[in-house]
Design an enzyme around this catalytic site. Structure first.
Site, short mmCIF file in Angstrom:
data_model
loop_
_atom_site.label_atom_id
_atom_site.label_comp_id
_atom_site.label_asym_id
_atom_site.label_seq_id
_atom_site.Cartn_x
_atom_site.Cartn_y
_atom_site.Cartn_z
N ASP A 1 0.85 -1.17 0.00
CA ASP A 1 0.00 0.00 0.00
C ASP A 1 0.90 1.24 0.00
O ASP A 1 2.11 1.15 0.27
CB ASP A 1 -0.88 -0.04 1.25
N ASP B 1 -0.26 5.30 0.84
CA ASP B 1 -0.51 6.29 1.88
C ASP B 1 -0.57 5.64 3.26
O ASP B 1 -1.35 4.72 3.50
CB ASP B 1 -1.81 7.04 1.62
#
Length: 264
Positions: free
Chosen positions: A8, A10
């Protein structure tokens, strides 16, 4: 043993506040040194991810975009995916044909100007313009009650769409997830260089399926978000929790799993 890393962005590889990946540079250098693929997997669009993928030096790897609703192939320009019948255009066609009373309950990115997207997301205007360039999914806000949501979801599901409530947005897509895309990528990687072990890193609820599907999962703590519940695989140590948040925790996790320090 070959590794493939799925991450991932952010709050995981990128700092939640500054969006910097600087603390992760030693681990990124290690991946380059050993030619280990890094697959970016995010809710961001292909137009948002492509420049970052280039900057990180992993343009030769595919990227999972729009929370798994789509895939940006290796070396691909997002413009090449923007055909006349993208999934996004099909979603908007279904929405536009919806009964007016249901349609009025959903406002998506396609209903907002770039200025409104920037205001609703907190993104700078230039970033909001890239977030608006959707190819596979439509995030938005649903304003109806539970009964109306049931009617809305019945309508779109009859037409092949799925709805998923995230931390902020209610997103419509044709159903693929980060974990689905990960399985497809791993199948191709295993054919090229068996055996392959996957490592997934994430910090939020929309990463859970990816974390649980990988051979090894690392939950990156996010002080700005709600902690993830205990996941399948934690008890036996297949899924671990990083001690530090964001790219600092990411860096430590990669170095611990792959082995040995590296210099940026």
């Amino acid at each position: 043993m070959s590794f493939v890393i799925f991450t991932d962005l952010d709050g995981t590889l990128l700092d939640h506040a500054s969006y910097s990946y600087a603390p992760a540079k030693p681990a990124l250098a290690l991946l380059h040194k050993h030619d280990i693929p890094l697959i970016l997997a995010s809710s961001k669009t292909a137009f948002e991810i492509a420049p970052l993928r280039d900057e990180l030096g992993f343009a030769h790897c595919p990227a999972i975009v729009e929370n798994g609703a789509g895939l940006l192939p290796a070396h691909a320009d997002p413009e090449s995916l923007a055909g006349a019948q993208s999934d996004y255009q099909r979603i908007r066609t279904i929405l536009d044909a919806m009964p007016a009373d249901l349609r009025a309950l959903f406002a998506g990115f396609g209903d907002w100007s770039v200025e409104e997207i920037a205001q609703n997301t907190g993104l700078p205007k230039d970033n909001a313009a890239l977030a608006a360039r959707r190819l596979f999914s439509e995030p938005g806000l649903f304003s109806g009650n539970a009964h109306q949501k049931q009617r809305f979801e019945s309508y779109i599901e009859e037409r092949g769409l799925k709805a998923r409530q995230g931390g902020r947005y209610y997103t419509l897509s044709f159903g693929a997830t980060k974990a689905d895309q990960m399985r497809g990528i791993l199948k191709q990687q295993s054919l090229a260089a068996p055996p392959v072990k996957s490592i997934a890193l994430g910090d939020a609820a929309n990463d859970i399926e990816m974390l649980e599907t990988a051979d090894f999962g690392v939950i990156i703590s996010n002080p700005a978000g709600k902690p993830l519940p205990p996941l399948s695989g934690e008890d036996e140590g297949r899924i671990m929790r990083a001690d530090n948040p964001g790219p600092t925790g990411w860096n430590e996790a990669i170095l611990n799993h792959i082995g040995g320090p590296a210099t940026a």
